[in-house]
Scaffold this motif. Structure first.
Motif, PDB file in Angstrom:
ATOM      1  N   ASP A 112       0.821  -1.207   0.000  1.00  0.00           N
ATOM      2  CA  ASP A 112       0.000   0.000   0.000  1.00  0.00           C
ATOM      3  C   ASP A 112       0.862   1.267   0.000  1.00  0.00           C
ATOM      4  N   ARG A 113       1.980   1.238   0.729  1.00  0.00           N
ATOM      5  CA  ARG A 113       2.820   2.433   0.847  1.00  0.00           C
ATOM      6  C   ARG A 113       3.845   2.553  -0.286  1.00  0.00           C
ATOM      7  N   THR A 114       4.154   1.450  -0.948  1.00  0.00           N
ATOM      8  CA  THR A 114       5.201   1.480  -1.971  1.00  0.00           C
ATOM      9  C   THR A 114       4.758   2.278  -3.188  1.00  0.00           C
ATOM     10  N   GLN A 115       5.676   3.073  -3.703  1.00  0.00           N
ATOM     11  CA  GLN A 115       5.404   3.899  -4.876  1.00  0.00           C
ATOM     12  C   GLN A 115       6.114   3.400  -6.130  1.00  0.00           C
ATOM     13  N   ARG A 116       7.018   2.449  -5.983  1.00  0.00           N
ATOM     14  CA  ARG A 116       7.757   1.916  -7.132  1.00  0.00           C
ATOM     15  C   ARG A 116       6.922   0.835  -7.805  1.00  0.00           C
ATOM     16  N   PRO A 117       6.623   0.952  -9.099  1.00  0.00           N
ATOM     17  CA  PRO A 117       5.722   0.005  -9.788  1.00  0.00           C
ATOM     18  C   PRO A 117       6.210  -1.447  -9.761  1.00  0.00           C
ATOM     19  N   VAL A 118       7.510  -1.661  -9.999  1.00  0.00           N
ATOM     20  CA  VAL A 118       8.030  -3.036 -10.046  1.00  0.00           C
ATOM     21  C   VAL A 118       7.890  -3.700  -8.680  1.00  0.00           C
ATOM     22  N   LEU A 119       8.311  -3.010  -7.647  1.00  0.00           N
ATOM     23  CA  LEU A 119       8.219  -3.570  -6.298  1.00  0.00           C
ATOM     24  C   LEU A 119       6.765  -3.773  -5.904  1.00  0.00           C
ATOM     25  N   LYS A 120       5.902  -2.854  -6.299  1.00  0.00           N
ATOM     26  CA  LYS A 120       4.480  -2.978  -5.967  1.00  0.00           C
ATOM     27  C   LYS A 120       3.891  -4.224  -6.616  1.00  0.00           C
ATOM     28  N   THR A 121       4.287  -4.497  -7.857  1.00  0.00           N
ATOM     29  CA  THR A 121       3.801  -5.694  -8.549  1.00  0.00           C
ATOM     30  C   THR A 121       4.302  -6.968  -7.871  1.00  0.00           C
ATOM     31  N   LEU A 122       5.583  -6.985  -7.496  1.00  0.00           N
ATOM     32  CA  LEU A 122       6.147  -8.164  -6.828  1.00  0.00           C
ATOM     33  C   LEU A 122       5.466  -8.411  -5.486  1.00  0.00           C
ATOM     34  N   LEU A 123       5.182  -7.351  -4.765  1.00  0.00           N
ATOM     35  CA  LEU A 123       4.500  -7.505  -3.476  1.00  0.00           C
ATOM     36  C   LEU A 123       3.097  -8.065  -3.666  1.00  0.00           C
ATOM     37  N   PHE A 124       2.403  -7.603  -4.700  1.00  0.00           N
ATOM     38  CA  PHE A 124       1.057  -8.100  -4.974  1.00  0.00           C
ATOM     39  C   PHE A 124       1.081  -9.576  -5.344  1.00  0.00           C
ATOM     40  N   LEU A 125       2.015  -9.974  -6.197  1.00  0.00           N
ATOM     41  CA  LEU A 125       2.134 -11.387  -6.573  1.00  0.00           C
ATOM     42  C   LEU A 125       2.531 -12.244  -5.373  1.00  0.00           C
ATOM     43  N   SER A 126       3.357 -11.692  -4.507  1.00  0.00           N
ATOM     44  CA  SER A 126       3.763 -12.429  -3.306  1.00  0.00           C
ATOM     45  C   SER A 126       2.562 -12.685  -2.398  1.00  0.00           C
ATOM     46  N   MET A 127       1.679 -11.683  -2.275  1.00  0.00           N
ATOM     47  CA  MET A 127       0.467 -11.881  -1.479  1.00  0.00           C
ATOM     48  C   MET A 127      -0.392 -12.998  -2.056  1.00  0.00           C
ATOM     49  N   GLY A 128      -0.490 -13.045  -3.384  1.00  0.00           N
ATOM     50  CA  GLY A 128      -1.269 -14.107  -4.010  1.00  0.00           C
ATOM     51  C   GLY A 128      -0.690 -15.481  -3.756  1.00  0.00           C
ATOM     52  N   LEU A 129       0.632 -15.604  -3.851  1.00  0.00           N
ATOM     53  CA  LEU A 129       1.298 -16.889  -3.617  1.00  0.00           C
ATOM     54  C   LEU A 129       1.106 -17.347  -2.179  1.00  0.00           C
ATOM     55  N   VAL A 130       1.369 -16.459  -1.230  1.00  0.00           N
ATOM     56  CA  VAL A 130       1.229 -16.815   0.187  1.00  0.00           C
ATOM     57  C   VAL A 130      -0.233 -17.085   0.518  1.00  0.00           C
ATOM     58  N   GLY A 131      -1.152 -16.355  -0.126  1.00  0.00           N
ATOM     59  CA  GLY A 131      -2.578 -16.594   0.111  1.00  0.00           C
ATOM     60  C   GLY A 131      -3.009 -17.985  -0.313  1.00  0.00           C
ATOM     61  N   ILE A 132      -2.494 -18.471  -1.446  1.00  0.00           N
ATOM     62  CA  ILE A 132      -2.807 -19.834  -1.896  1.00  0.00           C
ATOM     63  C   ILE A 132      -2.298 -20.858  -0.880  1.00  0.00           C
TER      64      ILE A 132
END
Length: 507
Positions: free
Chosen positions: A258-278
């Motif tokens: 939510d706080r990250t402003q860098r697009p690449v890092l923001k995308t990686l964090l979102f994908l990481s949430m999906g992986l850990v959520g599964i």
């Protein structure tokens, strides 16, 4: 003649360099042959020693290399795929070897510049001392533990030495790990990059469960049954333990994203949430599902002024509820018609109620760490055969007494306040602020989950919380060092008015 002398002087230098390179290559080749034979003779232990030796060489040069590797392997070190011993020696494993090497390398840096006294806060002793005293209090009781725990290999110790090693020294490794992480952060040029190895560590833990599920022949719906609760036990951690680990991971990832402003890092964090959520869904842990919902609620409440987010949540949450598989609903509703005993999976009637007289027996100082193993109802077969009381609060009072429990809970409350303070620290980068805000929320979810499981002493499922604690120590140490070495301001020279007029007249 000058040119010839220069050429003649140049050739011996190249010849010497080539000779050194040849000897180095020959030495590495010989080392590879010797170690290859060692691996063939000693098996996996030799390979691990080789890897640990290579990492140790780089760690001696820069202790932050060892810290980076520890961040990657700390959560996974509790699983059975990670070796618990090498050459038959319990406790001699790659993590402990790396920890000792990194700690010694850090001392070589910390002692000369005096940074060692800035890393460890005094209030950490309030947490360590009760654990040490409770360990001493538990000595002499190993022989009272029922034999079923040894026969089923639910405990690894069989004497007082093994008891202290497993219930005191081993948990405190996480505390030492947090201190070294803090030291690495305080010496880092770009401390915000610590988020990357944290994400990789979360990927490893996520793939661990997902890969295990795909490799097995178990269907998704079968995991919801009561008889599948030990499906993940071969990995070395119970489904509930993994669920708590994943919830803390998602909380940290969510607020950092939510706080990250860098697009690449923001995308990686979102994908990481999906992986850990599964991976979290595959645990089928009701405790994890409930605390994850708590994390989402706390996130939405903290962002309630974001109208776009509120509208998006109003659309996605009902949709997610409708699309939730029936197996998950079956798991959530299990035991609902059987009262408190059914909902708690027997905790109330078969664990908590028999242990209440034990608390009243020694209310102030407790019975020692993991005393449920030799408690009277356990020895009399009046309760379920468990290695912990399935409640962090009950376990704290039972093992440490009221005084020790207050100290342990007070430590975690102090940590929570520290996380909250750093989440508002404008000197940190946005993703660091989000990281610490996520740690504060993750700690709240952990404390809530503690009513029906876990412990307030260090456990592998707290790995990411202790990573956050270490980074908090590092921020404080870095700020203290900056204050200590900040040059004093030069005092302004005030010229009296008459002197200024006199000088102006002369000029």
């Amino acid at each position: 003649m000058g040119v010839m002398n220069a050429i003649s002087a140049t050739f011996p230098m190249h010849e010497s360099s080539a000779r050194v390179r040849c000897w180095a290559i020959a030495g590495l080749f010989a080392l590879g042959i010797v170690w290859g034979g060692f691996v063939a003779f000693a098996g996996v232990s030799a390979a691990l020693v080789c890897i640990a030796a290579i990492v140790f060489v780089f760690t001696v040069r820069d202790f932050r290399v060892g810290v980076l590797v520890m961040i990657l392997i700390m959560p996974i070190s509790a699983s059975y795929i990670f070796p618990r011993a090498m050459f038959g020696v319990t406790g001699l494993n790659p993590l402990n070897v790396l920890l000792v090497g990194t700690f010694m390398s850090w001392l070589l840096v910390a002692v000369p510049d005096g940074s060692i006294k800035r890393i460890m806060p005094w209030w950490l002793l309030v947490y360590i001392v009760p654990i040490l005293l409770a360990g001493v209090n538990g000595l002499g009781h190993v022989n009272l533990i029922p034999s079923i725990f040894f026969d089923q290999e639910q405990v690894d110790f069989r004497n007082d030495f093994g008891y202290i090693r497993d219930v005191v020294v081993k948990p405190l490794i996480l505390v030492a790990y947090s201190l070294i992480v803090g030291a690495a952060y305080s010496h880092a040029r770009e401390p915000h990059k610590f988020i990357v190895p944290m994400m990789v560590s979360m990927w490893l833990m996520g793939f661990l469960v997902i890969g295990f599920f795909l490799y097995s022949n178990v269907q998704f719906g079968q995991l919801a049954s009561e008889y599948a609760r030990h499906f993940l036990s071969p990995l070395g951690m119970h489904a509930n333990d993994l669920g708590r680990l994943y919830v803390t991971s998602i909380a940290i990832l969510l607020f950092t994203w939510d706080r990250t402003q860098r697009p690449v890092l923001k995308t990686l964090l979102f994908l990481s949430m999906g992986l850990v959520g599964i991976a979290l869904v595959l645990t089928f842990s009701r405790n994890a599902f409930m605390t994850l919902a708590l994390v989402v609620v706390m996130y939405l409440v903290s962002r309630r002024r974001n109208k776009k987010l509120m509208v998006l949540a109003a659309v996605l949450i009902p949709l997610a509820v409708m699309l939730t598989p029936g197996a998950i609903w079956y798991r959530l509703e299990m035991g609902a018609g059987e009262g408190a005993a059914g909902v708690s999976a027997g905790r109330v009637s078969d664990i908590w109620t028999p242990l209440i007289p034990e608390i009243l027996d020694k209310p102030f100082f407790g019975h020692g760490v993991q005393s449920v193993l030799w408690s009277r109802p356990m020895r009399m077969s009046e309760m379920m055969d468990v290695t912990h009381p399935h409640s962090a609060y009950l376990g704290a009072v039972l093992d440490f007494g009221v005084i020790g429990a207050i100290l342990l809970i007070g430590f975690w409350f102090t940590v929570w306040k520290g996380f909250r303070k750093l989440a508002r620290d404008t000197t940190l980068s946005p993703q660091e602020q989000g990281f610490f805000e996520g740690c504060a929320v993750a700690l709240v979810s952990f404390m809530v989950a503690g009513f029906v499981g876990s412990s307030f002493t260090p456990l592998p499922e707290q790995s990411f919380l202790w990573l956050g604690i270490g980074l908090m120590f590092g921020v404080h140490a870095k700020q203290a060092r900056e204050r200590a070495f900040k040059p004093a301001p030069i005092p302004a020279v005030v010229i009296p008015r008459r002197s200024r007029e006199h000088v102006g007249t002369r000029i």
